[in-house]
Scaffold this active site. Structure first.
Site, mmCIF file in Angstrom:
data_model
loop_
_atom_site.group_PDB
_atom_site.id
_atom_site.type_symbol
_atom_site.label_atom_id
_atom_site.label_comp_id
_atom_site.label_asym_id
_atom_site.label_seq_id
_atom_site.Cartn_x
_atom_site.Cartn_y
_atom_site.Cartn_z
ATOM 1 N N LYS A 13 0.817 -1.213 0.000
ATOM 2 C CA LYS A 13 0.000 0.000 0.000
ATOM 3 C C LYS A 13 0.855 1.269 0.000
ATOM 4 O O LYS A 13 0.589 2.176 -0.763
ATOM 5 C CB LYS A 13 -0.920 0.046 1.233
ATOM 6 C CG LYS A 13 -2.053 -0.944 1.204
ATOM 7 C CD LYS A 13 -3.125 -0.598 2.234
ATOM 8 C CE LYS A 13 -2.580 -0.517 3.650
ATOM 9 N NZ LYS A 13 -2.028 -1.789 4.174
ATOM 10 N N ARG A 31 11.643 -3.159 11.553
ATOM 11 C CA ARG A 31 10.606 -2.514 12.368
ATOM 12 C C ARG A 31 10.045 -3.536 13.352
ATOM 13 O O ARG A 31 9.843 -4.691 12.999
ATOM 14 C CB ARG A 31 9.452 -2.064 11.454
ATOM 15 C CG ARG A 31 9.491 -0.617 11.060
ATOM 16 C CD ARG A 31 8.524 -0.292 9.940
ATOM 17 N NE ARG A 31 7.148 -0.680 10.177
ATOM 18 C CZ ARG A 31 6.148 -0.418 9.328
ATOM 19 N NH1 ARG A 31 6.387 0.237 8.211
ATOM 20 N NH2 ARG A 31 4.919 -0.794 9.587
ATOM 21 N N ARG A 74 -9.641 1.673 8.931
ATOM 22 C CA ARG A 74 -9.085 0.361 9.240
ATOM 23 C C ARG A 74 -10.161 -0.547 9.837
ATOM 24 O O ARG A 74 -9.892 -1.686 10.136
ATOM 25 C CB ARG A 74 -8.028 0.600 10.286
ATOM 26 C CG ARG A 74 -6.673 -0.029 10.325
ATOM 27 C CD ARG A 74 -5.903 -0.346 9.152
ATOM 28 N NE ARG A 74 -4.604 -0.814 9.542
ATOM 29 C CZ ARG A 74 -3.455 -0.219 9.231
ATOM 30 N NH1 ARG A 74 -3.454 0.859 8.496
ATOM 31 N NH2 ARG A 74 -2.317 -0.731 9.628
ATOM 32 N N ARG A 101 -0.722 -8.916 13.169
ATOM 33 C CA ARG A 101 -1.275 -7.844 12.319
ATOM 34 C C ARG A 101 -2.207 -8.430 11.266
ATOM 35 O O ARG A 101 -3.222 -7.832 10.917
ATOM 36 C CB ARG A 101 -0.134 -7.077 11.626
ATOM 37 C CG ARG A 101 0.604 -6.145 12.574
ATOM 38 C CD ARG A 101 1.887 -5.652 11.960
ATOM 39 N NE ARG A 101 1.697 -4.695 10.885
ATOM 40 C CZ ARG A 101 2.630 -4.388 9.996
ATOM 41 N NH1 ARG A 101 3.804 -4.981 10.036
ATOM 42 N NH2 ARG A 101 2.391 -3.499 9.068
ATOM 43 N N ARG A 139 11.501 -7.278 5.203
ATOM 44 C CA ARG A 139 11.616 -5.830 5.029
ATOM 45 C C ARG A 139 12.635 -5.243 6.007
ATOM 46 O O ARG A 139 12.640 -5.596 7.183
ATOM 47 C CB ARG A 139 10.233 -5.239 5.307
ATOM 48 C CG ARG A 139 10.039 -3.867 4.789
ATOM 49 C CD ARG A 139 8.607 -3.627 4.444
ATOM 50 N NE ARG A 139 7.803 -3.375 5.636
ATOM 51 C CZ ARG A 139 6.583 -2.866 5.564
ATOM 52 N NH1 ARG A 139 6.037 -2.580 4.408
ATOM 53 N NH2 ARG A 139 5.900 -2.649 6.657
HETATM 54 P P1 AMP Z 1 0.690 0.881 8.639
HETATM 55 O O1 AMP Z 1 1.973 1.532 8.307
HETATM 56 O O2 AMP Z 1 -0.498 1.417 7.864
HETATM 57 O O3 AMP Z 1 0.761 -0.638 8.590
HETATM 58 O O4 AMP Z 1 0.358 1.250 10.170
HETATM 59 C C1 AMP Z 1 1.244 0.898 11.210
HETATM 60 C C2 AMP Z 1 0.489 0.860 12.533
HETATM 61 O O5 AMP Z 1 -0.079 2.142 12.811
HETATM 62 C C3 AMP Z 1 -0.698 -0.099 12.580
HETATM 63 O O6 AMP Z 1 -0.313 -1.430 12.834
HETATM 64 C C4 AMP Z 1 -1.516 0.509 13.714
HETATM 65 O O7 AMP Z 1 -0.945 0.229 14.977
HETATM 66 C C5 AMP Z 1 -1.337 2.004 13.459
HETATM 67 N N1 AMP Z 1 -2.394 2.501 12.559
HETATM 68 C C6 AMP Z 1 -2.245 2.969 11.280
HETATM 69 N N2 AMP Z 1 -3.425 3.349 10.758
HETATM 70 C C7 AMP Z 1 -4.360 3.103 11.716
HETATM 71 C C8 AMP Z 1 -5.767 3.264 11.787
HETATM 72 N N3 AMP Z 1 -6.479 3.746 10.760
HETATM 73 N N4 AMP Z 1 -6.394 2.914 12.939
HETATM 74 C C9 AMP Z 1 -5.711 2.450 13.994
HETATM 75 N N5 AMP Z 1 -4.381 2.237 13.985
HETATM 76 C C10 AMP Z 1 -3.701 2.565 12.869
#
Ligand code: AMP
Length: 222
Positions: free
Chosen positions: A13, A160, A88, A171, A127
């Site tokens: 994404k 990470r 989400r 996740r 990654r």
């Molecule tokens: P991402 O980089 O989009 O995978 O986001 C990394 C982390 O940020 C996720 O695993 C969540 O802990 C938090 N996060 C990102 N977007 C959201 C969202 N819309 N709602 C809640 N937590 C989020």
């Protein structure tokens, strides 16, 4: 264009969001990136978000929604945006509707990136991120010349916390339970575009952009 990108962690994404936002000249708004910037900056929001992020859990809706409301109210988002990582869950999707309604707008399209499970685990656990410039590499698909050292800036690479194997699995469970229902939600509203996200980054970008162009042409005609 007001666009949401959905897909499991590891679907690419973030990478595709950059290219698509560029192509349509709209800002890319990534909630994950905003949280990470707050973690690096040591803000109160960052301190709160970090515990959830490290565990692979969602940050509470109230916090996330307030952050997105602020961001979407900025002038650069007035003419369109690409949301990466938000909504989400279905509750966030309803909040997005009401938020956009308050701004006099609505969502045009939701693009889903589809990848199979084994590939996701491989992509995420391989990654590596540069501590200095933030560039993302992959031990197999995009390796650096010297193991553990960034080709771009010489910075040290790290994994990470949320890309560790156990957290990746968690996740994916969170995605299946909370985020996957969004697919039916948007499909039911005929807002969903599905794109196969297996293959090279370039192929996926091309598929995604063609699907979006086609859908906006169809919308213009109707
Ligand atoms: P991402 O980089 O989009 O995978 O986001 C990394 C982390 O940020 C996720 O695993 C969540 O802990 C938090 N996060 C990102 N977007 C959201 C969202 N819309 N709602 C809640 N937590 C989020």
């Amino acid at each position: 264009m007001r666009l949401v990108l959905v897909g499991p962690p590891g679907a690419g994404k973030g990478t595709q969001a950059e290219f698509i936002a560029d192509r349509f000249s709209i800002p890319k708004i990534s909630t994950g990136d905003i949280f990470r910037a707050n973690v690096s900056g040591g803000t109160e929001l960052g301190k709160l978000a970090k515990q959830y992020m490290d565990a692979g859990d969602l940050v509470p809706d109230q916090v996330t929604i307030a952050m997105v409301r602020d961001r979407l109210s900025e002038p650069d988002a007035a003419a369109g945006f690409l949301l990466d990582g938000f909504p989400r869950n279905v509750a966030q999707a309803y909040e997005l509707d009401s938020l956009l309604g308050d701004l006099g707008n609505s969502l045009d399209v939701v693009l889903e990136l589809v990848v199979d499970h084994d590939e996701i685990v491989k992509r995420l656990s391989g990654r590596r991120t540069c501590r200095k410039c933030g560039h993302i590499w992959h031990v197999e698909y995009d390796p650096t010349k010297v193991d553990g050292v960034c080709d771009r800036c010489g910075g040290e690479l790290f994994q990470r916390d949320d890309d560790m194997a156990d957290t990746v699995r968690h996740r994916l469970d969170v995605y299946a339970e909370q985020t996957a229902p969004l697919i039916q939600f948007y499909d039911g509203r005929s807002q969903l575009l599905v794109v196969d996200a297996m293959g090279t980054v370039e192929d996926v970008t091309e598929r995604a952009i063609s699907a979006l162009v086609e859908s906006s042409e169809t919308a213009d005609q109707s």
